[in-house]
Design an enzyme around this catalytic site. Structure first.
Site, PDB file in Angstrom:
ATOM      1  N   GLY A   1       0.820  -1.202   0.000  1.00 20.70           N
ATOM      2  CA  GLY A   1       0.000   0.000   0.000  1.00 20.70           C
ATOM      3  C   GLY A   1       0.855   1.253   0.000  1.00 20.70           C
TER       4      GLY A   1
ATOM      5  NE  ARG B   1       9.818 -19.677   3.824  1.00 27.06           N
ATOM      6  CZ  ARG B   1       9.640 -18.375   3.903  1.00 27.06           C
ATOM      7  NH1 ARG B   1       8.433 -17.867   3.673  1.00 27.06           N
ATOM      8  NH2 ARG B   1      10.626 -17.573   4.202  1.00 27.06           N
TER       9      ARG B   1
HETATM   10  C1  LIG Z   1       6.731 -13.374  10.748  1.00 29.94           C
HETATM   11  C2  LIG Z   1       6.821 -13.118   9.285  1.00 29.94           C
HETATM   12  C3  LIG Z   1       8.055 -12.960   8.672  1.00 29.94           C
HETATM   13  C4  LIG Z   1       8.162 -12.717   7.316  1.00 29.94           C
HETATM   14  N1  LIG Z   1       9.401 -12.572   6.753  1.00 29.94           N
HETATM   15  C5  LIG Z   1       9.494 -12.311   5.420  1.00 29.94           C
HETATM   16  C6  LIG Z   1      10.775 -12.122   4.821  1.00 29.94           C
HETATM   17  O1  LIG Z   1      11.814 -12.167   5.473  1.00 29.94           O
HETATM   18  N2  LIG Z   1      10.823 -11.872   3.504  1.00 29.94           N
HETATM   19  C7  LIG Z   1       9.696 -11.792   2.742  1.00 29.94           C
HETATM   20  O2  LIG Z   1       9.812 -11.534   1.558  1.00 29.94           O
HETATM   21  N3  LIG Z   1       8.471 -11.948   3.290  1.00 29.94           N
HETATM   22  C8  LIG Z   1       8.340 -12.210   4.615  1.00 29.94           C
HETATM   23  N4  LIG Z   1       7.095 -12.380   5.165  1.00 29.94           N
HETATM   24  C9  LIG Z   1       5.896 -12.113   4.370  1.00 29.94           C
HETATM   25  C10 LIG Z   1       5.652 -10.610   4.264  1.00 29.94           C
HETATM   26  O3  LIG Z   1       6.017  -9.975   5.455  1.00 29.94           O
HETATM   27  C11 LIG Z   1       4.205 -10.254   3.980  1.00 29.94           C
HETATM   28  O4  LIG Z   1       3.709 -11.066   2.970  1.00 29.94           O
HETATM   29  C12 LIG Z   1       4.104  -8.799   3.546  1.00 29.94           C
HETATM   30  O5  LIG Z   1       4.694  -7.958   4.505  1.00 29.94           O
HETATM   31  C13 LIG Z   1       2.672  -8.387   3.289  1.00 29.94           C
HETATM   32  O6  LIG Z   1       2.637  -6.992   3.029  1.00 29.94           O
HETATM   33  P1  LIG Z   1       1.337  -6.265   2.546  1.00 29.94           P
HETATM   34  O7  LIG Z   1       1.731  -4.882   2.183  1.00 29.94           O
HETATM   35  O8  LIG Z   1       0.665  -7.066   1.497  1.00 29.94           O
HETATM   36  O9  LIG Z   1       0.350  -6.272   3.774  1.00 29.94           O
HETATM   37  P2  LIG Z   1       0.510  -5.946   5.342  1.00 29.94           P
HETATM   38  O10 LIG Z   1       1.854  -5.511   5.718  1.00 29.94           O
HETATM   39  O11 LIG Z   1      -0.093  -7.105   6.026  1.00 29.94           O
HETATM   40  O12 LIG Z   1      -0.410  -4.690   5.517  1.00 29.94           O
HETATM   41  C14 LIG Z   1      -1.794  -4.746   5.409  1.00 29.94           C
HETATM   42  C15 LIG Z   1      -2.341  -3.375   5.663  1.00 29.94           C
HETATM   43  O13 LIG Z   1      -3.726  -3.388   5.441  1.00 29.94           O
HETATM   44  C16 LIG Z   1      -4.401  -2.802   6.519  1.00 29.94           C
HETATM   45  N5  LIG Z   1      -5.725  -3.409   6.558  1.00 29.94           N
HETATM   46  C17 LIG Z   1      -6.059  -4.715   6.615  1.00 29.94           C
HETATM   47  N6  LIG Z   1      -7.383  -4.863   6.578  1.00 29.94           N
HETATM   48  C18 LIG Z   1      -7.909  -3.628   6.483  1.00 29.94           C
HETATM   49  C19 LIG Z   1      -9.222  -3.110   6.396  1.00 29.94           C
HETATM   50  N7  LIG Z   1     -10.304  -3.887   6.388  1.00 29.94           N
HETATM   51  N8  LIG Z   1      -9.384  -1.767   6.325  1.00 29.94           N
HETATM   52  C20 LIG Z   1      -8.322  -0.925   6.327  1.00 29.94           C
HETATM   53  N9  LIG Z   1      -7.058  -1.373   6.391  1.00 29.94           N
HETATM   54  C21 LIG Z   1      -6.864  -2.695   6.472  1.00 29.94           C
HETATM   55  C22 LIG Z   1      -3.513  -3.045   7.704  1.00 29.94           C
HETATM   56  O14 LIG Z   1      -3.750  -2.092   8.726  1.00 29.94           O
HETATM   57  C23 LIG Z   1      -2.150  -2.855   7.068  1.00 29.94           C
HETATM   58  O15 LIG Z   1      -1.825  -1.492   7.012  1.00 29.94           O
HETATM   59  C24 LIG Z   1       6.987 -12.641   6.529  1.00 29.94           C
HETATM   60  C25 LIG Z   1       5.742 -12.807   7.130  1.00 29.94           C
HETATM   61  C26 LIG Z   1       5.652 -13.072   8.490  1.00 29.94           C
HETATM   62  C27 LIG Z   1       4.318 -13.317   9.085  1.00 29.94           C
END
Ligand SMILES: Cc1cc2nc3c(=O)[nH]c(=O)nc-3n(C[C@H](O)[C@H](O)[C@H](O)COP(=O)(O)OP(=O)(O)OC[C@H]3O[C@@H](n4cnc5c(N)ncnc54)[C@H](O)[C@@H]3O)c2cc1C
Lengths: 248, 604
Positions: free
Chosen positions: B15, B297
C-alpha cells in the site's frame, strides 16, 4: 485446580467517562503473556466477583515486539504487553493505559503526536525519485551497525511515557523523534539535509527542553542508545548555532 | 475539471509503495488502515528481500532468480509478472537503500546478501533480522513526506467495509468504519487499491499479526471480485509454539548456517547438547544433499510433519524439531540474526546461542488472493502503465501485495514477498493512474445516490450486529474456526476431512447468527467490527477448504496423500472462485507458462 492469574485493569469507556478498576482471573498456562490474558477475558468477559462486563479494549498487532502497538503500563512500567510474560510479573498484575497520551478507551491511547513529530523533524531521505538511479552510496559497515540501532525505534511511546519533560500541555517533542534526527545524520544522502532537522529541534519543544533525566534509555524495549543520540545532537546543534551566527 | 482521487486501503509495503508511486505522479491519495500504517504487519518480516545483484561473484542473474521462483511455485504462477518482478529486483533493493534502509554491508561497504530457501545463490539482502520493519519504515517516511506536502490524507483506525459500485459495476469509492467514533462513511475515489495483506487469522494461531483477518479481501470477494488459488496456504517449517501466536524463526537462520535435526533414536531423552553428532539425524541434509536445510518451505514442512507424525521421531514425541545455531560464532549471530534470536530468547527464555531451538511448523502466508489482471508485451515483460495491471475483475478496484494471488504460484520462496509487495506498488500505482485517465467522469462529479445508499446499507448492518444478543461468544467462535482450519487444511489434506471441515464451517455460520456482541458502546467498540470480520473470514475459509477439496492433485503447498503427484494434464490451472448465495463457485483459468516449460521439481 489449575493455577489462576489475577489482573487489575483500569477501565474507562471514553476520554470523558469515569475511571474504574476491574479485577479478572484467568487460568495460567506456561509462557503466557499479558495479551493472552486479555484474549481470555474477551472469551469470558466476567470479573472476579462474577459481574458480566465488556471485553477490555487494547491495541495490538504483531505480538512479537516489533510493531509497538501494545504498549501500556504493566505494574507501573511502560512496556509491550506481548513480551510481558506472566512468569516474570508480580501478581495481581496491574494494567493501566499510558498517561502521556490522550485516552481513547481502556488501555488504548492516541499516539498521533509522535507521528506528527516525525513530520516536524523531517525524518525522511529526500530522494530524487523512485526511478532507477543505480546503486546507493557505499557505507562503512560500522556506520550501518550504528544506524541500525536507531532505525529499530517502533514509535511505541515507552520513552515518552517515562520522560518527565514530555506530556500534555508541554511543548517538548520528546526523546523518540530525536533518535530519528540522529539516524538521518548517518545516511550519506539524508545527512545533506540535516540542517533543516537541526533547525526543527532548536527553540521551543526542541532538544533544549530535555531535562537529562535519562529515564528514556532505561525503558526502551529495543535498548536504543537514546541518550547518546541526545548528546550527539547537542553537539550538532552547537555547531549549527555557530554556523547560523557566523555564517550569515 | 477536478483531478482524480485515489484510495489506498492498507499501509503495509504494498500500500505504501502504491501511494508513493501515485504521489510521485502528482496524484492525491486517501490512505486507510486499521492500524497506524507504521504498525502494519510488514514489520514482522525478518529475513530479507531477494534480488540477483550478484555481489558475491556467484554468477547469479535475474533470469536465474526467475527460474528459481517459477520452479519454487511449482509452475502455477503466471510467468510474465514473475519475470518482471525478478528483473526489477536489483533496482528495488538499490531504491530501498537510497531511501535509507539500514541493509547490512560487506567489508567493502557493499550491500551484503545471504542464502535463503529454494535457491543455491546468495540473493537475499537484509537489515539485521528485521528487514520488513526497516523497509516499512523507509516507505512510511517517504509517505510522510507526501503527507507533509498535502498529497496524502491518512485515515488510520479506519476499516474498509466494502466498495461502492455504480450502475455499470465500476468501483467509485469505499465505505469505511471509524474504529473510534464507529461512524460509517462513504469516500469517493477514482481508483481504489486493496493492499490489506494476508488472511492468516483464518487459521487462528499463526506467524501473522492479529489484523491479518483477510476480511477486506473477503468483502471484495462477496461483492463480486474473483478470488484465485485460495487453497494455496504456506506453512512455514520453523516457528515457536505459543499461546497467543506462533512466532516465526526466519529461514535466514538456516541461510546463515542453522541446521535442523532430531535424535536418531525415538524417545532419546538426553538434553540436546549431550547428544553427539553421530546420534543426530540431520534430516534435510541427508535427504536433500544439494539444498540441505534450504529446501523450499512446502517441502520442508512436509518433511518435518512426516518425521514427527508418521515416524514418531519428533523431540519428546511431539511435532517439534531442533534448529541449531550453537556452532555459529555469537558475534555473527548477533550481527546477522540478532532480531530473530532475541525473539526466541524473550519468548522462550533459552539462549539459542547456547541451546538448540525447539521449533514447529506454522501457517505463514497465502499464495492465493484476489484475482488480478496484467498485460504483457511480446518481450515477455509486463507493460508498465497498462491499466490492466493489478486490476481485479471489478473495474476501478485494484489489489496489491499479499492480498493478490500473483507472483508465487503454489508456493512462495522465502524473501520473495517483500519483493512482490514493492513491485506490486511499482506496477499498480501507474496502472491506477492510467485507468483514471481513461475514465469519462470522475466520482466527485457523480450524484450522491450510490454513496448514500452504501452508507445506509453498512450502517444498518452494523446496527444489527451491535444489537446481537445471542449465546455465542465471537472470540470463541473464531478460535473454533482457527482450530478446525489448522487441523484439517494445512500440511496434509484428505478429501474426507476437507468435506467435514466445510460442513463444520457451515455450522459455524449458523452459530454466527446467534452471537452475543458483548459490547453495545458507540465509541472504540472492538467486538462489533470483529463480528463483521468473522463472517467474512468464514466465507473465505470455505474458499480455501473447497478449493483444496476440488484440486485433486498435489502441487506446491497443497498436498493430498490420496493424489501425491502433480498432475499437469488436469490441474495446471488457476483456481478461480466466485461468490454466490449458494456458496463458492469454482472455475479454472489457464496459467501463462509461455516462458519456462514445466519440469519435475527436484531439490535433492
Ligand atoms: C513473521 C513473518 C516474517 C516474514 N518474513 C518475510 C521475509 O523475510 N521476507 C519476505 O519476503 N516476506 C516475509 N514475510 C511475508 C511478508 O512480510 C508479507 O507477505 C508482507 O509484509 C505483506 O505486506 P502487505 O503490504 O501485502 O500487507 P501488510 O503488511 O499485512 O499490511 C496490510 C495493511 O492493510 C491494513 N488493513 C487490513 N485490513 C484492512 C481493512 N479492512 N481496512 C483498512 N485497512 C486494512 C492493515 O492495517 C495494514 O496497514 C513474513 C511474514 C511473516 C508473518
Amino acid at each position: 485446580m489449575s493455577k489462576m492469574v489475577e489482573l487489575r485493569i483500569l477501565r474507562q469507556e471514553g476520554p470523558n467517562a469515569p475511571k474504574r478498576w476491574e479485577t479478572f482471573t484467568v487460568a495460567f498456562r506456561p509462557r503466557m503473556n499479558v495479551i493472552t490474558c486479555l484474549q481470555d477475558i474477551q472469551k469470558n468477559p466476567v470479573t472476579k466477583d462474577g459481574k458480566t462486563t465488556t471485553p477490555v479494549a487494547w491495541d495490538c498487532n504483531c505480538l512479537e515486539e516489533v510493531c509497538g502497538a501494545c504498549t501500556m503500563l504493566i505494574n507501573g512500567r511502560p512496556r509491550q504487553s506481548c513480551s510481558a510474560l506472566l512468569e516474570q510479573l508480580d501478581q495481581p498484575i496491574e494494567l493501566k493505559p499510558l498517561t502521556k497520551f490522550p485516552l481513547v478507551r481502556d488501555l488504548v491511547v492516541d499516539r498521533q503526536r509522535m507521528f506528527d513529530a516525525l513530520i516536524r523533524v523531517r525524518a525522511w531521505v529526500p530522494i530524487d525519485g523512485t526511478h532507477d538511479l543505480g546503486p546507493g552510496p557505499r557505507l562503512n559497515p560500522s556506520v550501518q551497525g550504528r544506524a541500525y540501532e536507531f532505525s529499530r525505534c517502533m514509535t511505541c511511546g515507552c520513552c515518552m511515557e517515562a520522560c518527565p519533560q514530555y506530556g500534555a500541555g508541554r511543548a517538548f517533542i520528546g526523546p523518540a523523534p530525536m533518535t530519528q534526527v540522529e539516524l538521518h545524520s548517518m545516511h550519506p544522502a539524508s545527512a545533506m539535509h540535516q540542517e533543516a532537522r537541526l533547525h526543527a529541534i532548536m527553540g521551543p519543544g526542541g532538544l533544549g527542553d530535555c531535562g537529562n533525566a535519562q529515564n528514556c534509555v532505561q525503558v526502551c524495549p529495543k535498548e536504543i542508545p537514546i541518550t547518546d543520540a541526545i548528546g550527539d545532537l547537542g553537539r550538532q546543534l552547537t555547531q549549527q548555532f555557530a554556523k547560523d551566527f557566523f555564517g550569515k | 475539471m477536478s483531478e482524480p482521487r485515489f484510495i489506498v486501503v492498507g499501509g503495509g509495503l504494498a500500500g505504501l509503495m502504491t501511494t508513493i508511486k501515485l504521489c510521485e505522479a502528482g496524484h492525491r491519495v486517501d490512505l486507510f488502515s486499521v492500524t497506524p500504517v507504521k504498525r502494519s504487519h510488514s514489520v514482522c518480516a525478518q529475513g530479507g528481500i531477494n534480488g540477483a545483484v550478484n555481489i558475491k561473484g556467484e554468477n547469479d542473474s535475474p533470469e536465474l532468480h526467475f527460474v528459481d521462483s517459477v520452479k519454487g511455485g511449482d509452475f502455477l504462477a503466471n510467468q510474465p509478472l514473475v519475470k518482471g518482478m525478478c528483473y526489477a529486483a536489483p533496482g528495488i533493493i538499490y531504491l530501498l537503500d537510497r531511501m535509507g534502509v539500514t541493509f547490512n554491508r560487506t567489508p567493502e561497504g557493499n550491500l551484503d546478501f545471504r542464502r535463503f530457501g529454494g535457491t543455491l545463490f546468495s540473493r537475499t539482502a537484509f537489515a539485521g533480522a528485521t528487514t520488513g520493519q526497516q523497509m516499512l519504515y523507509a516507505l512510511d517516511e517517504q509517505v510522510r513526506r507526501y503527507e507533509a506536502e498535502g498529497l496524502v490524507r491518512k485515515f488510520e483506525y479506519s476499516e474498509y467495509l466494502g466498495s461502492i459500485r455504480d450502475a455499470e459495476g465500476v468501483c467509485r469509492g469505499i465505505v469505511a468504519l471509524d474504529l473510534r467514533t464507529m461512524a460509517v462513511q462513504a469516500f469517493r475515489g477514482d481508483g481504489t487499491f486493496l493492499a490489506t495483506g494476508g488472511p492468516g487469522m483464518l487459521f487462528g494461531r499463526t506467524t501473522n499479526s492479529v489484523v491479518n483477518t483477510g476480511s477486506a479481501a473477503a468483502a471484495a470477494y462477496i461483492q463480486g471480485a474473483k478470488y484465485a488459488n485460495g487453497e494455496f496456504i504456506q506453512v512455514h517449517p520453523t516457528a515457536i509454539p505459543g499461546e497467543d501466536k506462533l512466532r516465526l524463526i526466519s529461514e535466514s537462520v538456516r541461510g546463515e548456517g542453522g541446521r535442523c535435526w532430531v535424535p536418531r533414536k525415538k524417545g532419546d531423552a538426553r538434553p540436546p547438547r549431550e547428544i553427539p553428532d553421530a546420534d543426530r539425524l540431520y534430516f534435510f541434509e541427508e535427504k536433500y544433499p544439494r539444498y540441505g536445510n534450504l529446501v523450499p518451505r512446502d517441502i520442508a514442512s512436509r518433511e518435518i510433519h512426516d518425521l514427527c507424525v508418521n515416524k514418531g521421531l519428533g523431540v519428546d514425541g511431539k511435532l517439534v524439531v531442533y534448529l541449531d545455531v550453537t556452532h555459529i560464532p555469537a558475534e555473527t549471530l548477533d550481527r546477522k540474526l540478532g532480531g530473530v534470536l532475541e525473539i526466541y530468547e524473550k519468548f522462550v527464555g533459552d539462549d539459542p546461542r547456547e541451546v538448540p531451538m525447539r521449533i514447529a511448523p506454522a501457517v505463514h502466508y497465502s499464495m492465493g488472493g484476489l484475482w488480478i489482471d496484467y498485460e504483457a508485451g511480446t518481450d515477455g515483460f509486463p507493460k508498465v502503465g497498462s491499466p490492466r495491471n493489478h486490476q481485479t475483475n471489478i473495474p476501478g478496484l485494484f489489489a496489491v501485495g499479499e492480498c493478490d494471488y500473483e507472483y508465487h504460484g503454489g508456493n512462495r520462496l522465502g524473501a520473495n514477498s517483500l519483493l512482490s509487495c514493492v513491485y506490486a506498488g511499482i506496477l499498480g500505482g501507474p496502472a491506477g493512474a492510467s485507468y483514471a485517465k481513461g475514465l469519462k467522469g470522475l466520482s466527485a462529479d457523480l450524484p450522491s445516490g450510490i454513496f448514500d445508499e452504501a452508507e445506509r446499507h453498512w450502517r444498518e448492518r452494523f446496527e444489527r450486529i451491535r444489537k446481537m444478543s445471542g449465546k455465542e461468544n465471537p472470540y470463541i467462535l473464531a478460535r473454533d474456526l482457527g482450530e478446525t482450519m489448522n487441523a484439517n487444511a494445512t500440511i496434509v489434506r484428505e478429501n474426507k476431512t476437507l468435506k467435514e471441515t466445510d460442513d463444520r464451517i457451515l455450522e459455524m455460520m449458523k452459530r454466527w447468527r446467534d452471537i452475543n456482541t458483548l459490547d453495545t458502546a458507540g465509541w472504540g467498540n472492538m467486538p462489533v467490527p470483529f463480528v463483521n470480520q468473522l463472517w467474512n473470514m468464514m466465507e473465505l475459509a470455505r474458499v480455501v477448504v473447497l478449493g483444496a477439496l476440488h484440486r485433486d492433485e498435489s502441487r506446491g503447498s497443497h498436498y493430498k496423500p490420496e493424489k501425491p503427484q502433480r498432475d499437469d494434464a488436469n490441474w495446471l490451472k488457476t483456481t478461480i472462485t466466485t461468490w454466490s448465495k449458494d456458496g463458492p463457485q469454482f472455475t479454472y483459468d489457464k496459467v501463462d507458462t509461455s516462458l519456462i516449460s514445466p519440469v519435475a521439481r527436484k531439490y535433492d
